[in-house]
Motif scaffolding. Structure first.
Motif, mmCIF file in Angstrom:
data_model
loop_
_atom_site.group_PDB
_atom_site.id
_atom_site.type_symbol
_atom_site.label_atom_id
_atom_site.label_comp_id
_atom_site.label_asym_id
_atom_site.label_seq_id
_atom_site.Cartn_x
_atom_site.Cartn_y
_atom_site.Cartn_z
ATOM 1 N N ASP A 89 0.826 -1.216 0.000
ATOM 2 C CA ASP A 89 0.000 0.000 0.000
ATOM 3 C C ASP A 89 0.859 1.265 0.000
ATOM 4 O O ASP A 89 0.491 2.284 -0.584
ATOM 5 C CB ASP A 89 -0.917 -0.011 1.239
ATOM 6 N N ASP A 95 0.075 4.248 -2.674
ATOM 7 C CA ASP A 95 -0.154 5.509 -1.950
ATOM 8 C C ASP A 95 1.094 6.380 -1.808
ATOM 9 O O ASP A 95 1.007 7.512 -1.343
ATOM 10 C CB ASP A 95 -0.746 5.233 -0.559
ATOM 11 N N ASP A 97 3.828 6.384 0.250
ATOM 12 C CA ASP A 97 4.047 6.881 1.606
ATOM 13 C C ASP A 97 5.471 6.584 2.072
ATOM 14 O O ASP A 97 6.047 5.562 1.710
ATOM 15 C CB ASP A 97 3.036 6.249 2.574
ATOM 16 N N ARG A 100 5.619 4.786 8.114
ATOM 17 C CA ARG A 100 4.658 3.739 8.541
ATOM 18 C C ARG A 100 5.068 3.264 9.916
ATOM 19 O O ARG A 100 6.213 2.916 10.132
ATOM 20 C CB ARG A 100 4.692 2.595 7.517
HETATM 21 MG MG MG Z 1 -2.323 4.040 2.409
#
Ligand code: MG
Ligand code: IPE
Ligand code: IPE
Ligand code: MG
Ligand code: MG
Length: 299
Positions: A89, A95, A97, A100
């Protein structure tokens, strides 16, 4: 509605600590070849996360009086799929990113190819665990459990929901479309956590149905709250970059109905989850508390 007390906090801390130990034991050692991959798998999975899916598996196991040694395996399998889904993800092609669980994402700390392989290998390990450990008295039930996780992770579950999410970016979804996306990308794995945990013990058909109703409600609530927190909480408390959804044009419950109504929706789903538990008696207490945690959490 009940407020989360210190007794629940202690239970939750116990399951979280236990899962840390279990996952650390089940993951390949960081110095085992190929060491970079194994180190990255451990980086993606250990020391972080709320472990909501394991909490659900353990709480559901109280209904069926499941043995903790079995619950550990079921919970670890679901958590490994979840950890894999987060690694993918976060990739730039999804996404994009960089943060995390309060750490650089796997593709930032390692590289994109390693992040892809971490996801692949975590997914395989999940199914290895479900096949090599005895987690039900009945081998046919155990095979059903393997199938449950496979379907929940696949194109009619989490991966399918992620595809819908990608295609919906920059667009507006109707409420039914948004619900469809959320129950797939997030709800499916939450539901599998409840099913797998409860199936480690003995269940009646009626209990199974009530649990599934609970799981569907709380699975959707989980993603509604995730949408709310993206808009409402800070990067520091979330351990992931806040405000990403609106920045990336993701359709969410907040973009669809505003913050206040999204919060009300999560609250209504919490009520629905509680109602589904009402005939399950005292052993359902933990599930009710986990529902409270999912909706009232601030991170
Ligand atoms: Mg996400
Ligand atoms: C985040 O899941 C991704 C979603 C499915 C919304 P969690 O909020 O459970 O993430 P961790 O495991 O606690 O980091
Ligand atoms: C992720 O949803 C769902 C899965 C990982 C399957 P999000 O993209 O909203 O999760 P976060 O907000 O990055 O944790
Ligand atoms: Mg996403
Ligand atoms: Mg999110």
């Amino acid at each position: 509605m009940k407020i989360l007390d210190s007794e629940f906090q202690a239970w939750m801390g116990g399951v979280q600590a236990r899962m840390e130990t279990v996952l650390a034991r089940l993951l390949p050692a960081a110095n085992l070849a190929p060491a970079r991959l194994h180190e990255a798998m451990r980086y993606a999975t250990l020391e972080g996360g709320k472990r909501v899916r394991p909490l659900l598996a353990f709480a559901a196991g109280e209904i069926s009086r499941a043995a903790p040694e079995r619950l550990e395996i079921a919970a670890a399998a679901v958590e490994l799929i979840h950890a894999y889904s987060l690694v993918h993800d976060d990739l730039p092609c999804m996404d994009d990113d960089t943060l995390r669980r309060g750490k650089p994402t796997v593709h930032v700390e390692y590289d994109e190819a390693t992040a892809l392989l971490v996801g692949d290998a975590l997914q395989s390990l999940a199914f290895q665990l479900l096949s090599e450990n005895r987690i039900s008295d009945d081998p046919r039930v155990q095979l059903e459990m393997v199938k449950t996780l496979a379907v929940a992770a696949g194109s009619r579950g989490m991966a399918g929901g992620q595809q819908i999410d990608l295609e919906a970016t920059g667009k507006t979804l109707s409420l039914p479309e948004l619900e469809f996306m959320h129950i797939h990308k997030t709800g499916a794995l939450i539901r599998a956590a409840v099913t797998l945990g409860s199936c480690c013990g003995a269940l009646t058909e009626d209990q199974k149905q009530r649990l599934d109703h609970y799981a569907k409600a709380i699975g959707l609530a989980f993603q509604v709250v995730d949408d709310v927190l993206d808009c409402d909480a800070s990067t520091a408390t979330l351990g992931k970059t806040a405000g990403k959804d609106s920045k990336q044009g993701k359709p969410t419950y907040v973009s669809a109905m505003g913050l206040a109504r999204a919060r009300q929706m999560a609250e209504a789903l919490r009520g629905e989850a509680h109602a589904a538990l009402s005939d399950l008696g005292a052993p359902a207490r933990r599930l009710a508390e986990v529902a409270d945690f999912i909706v009232l959490r601030k991170f």
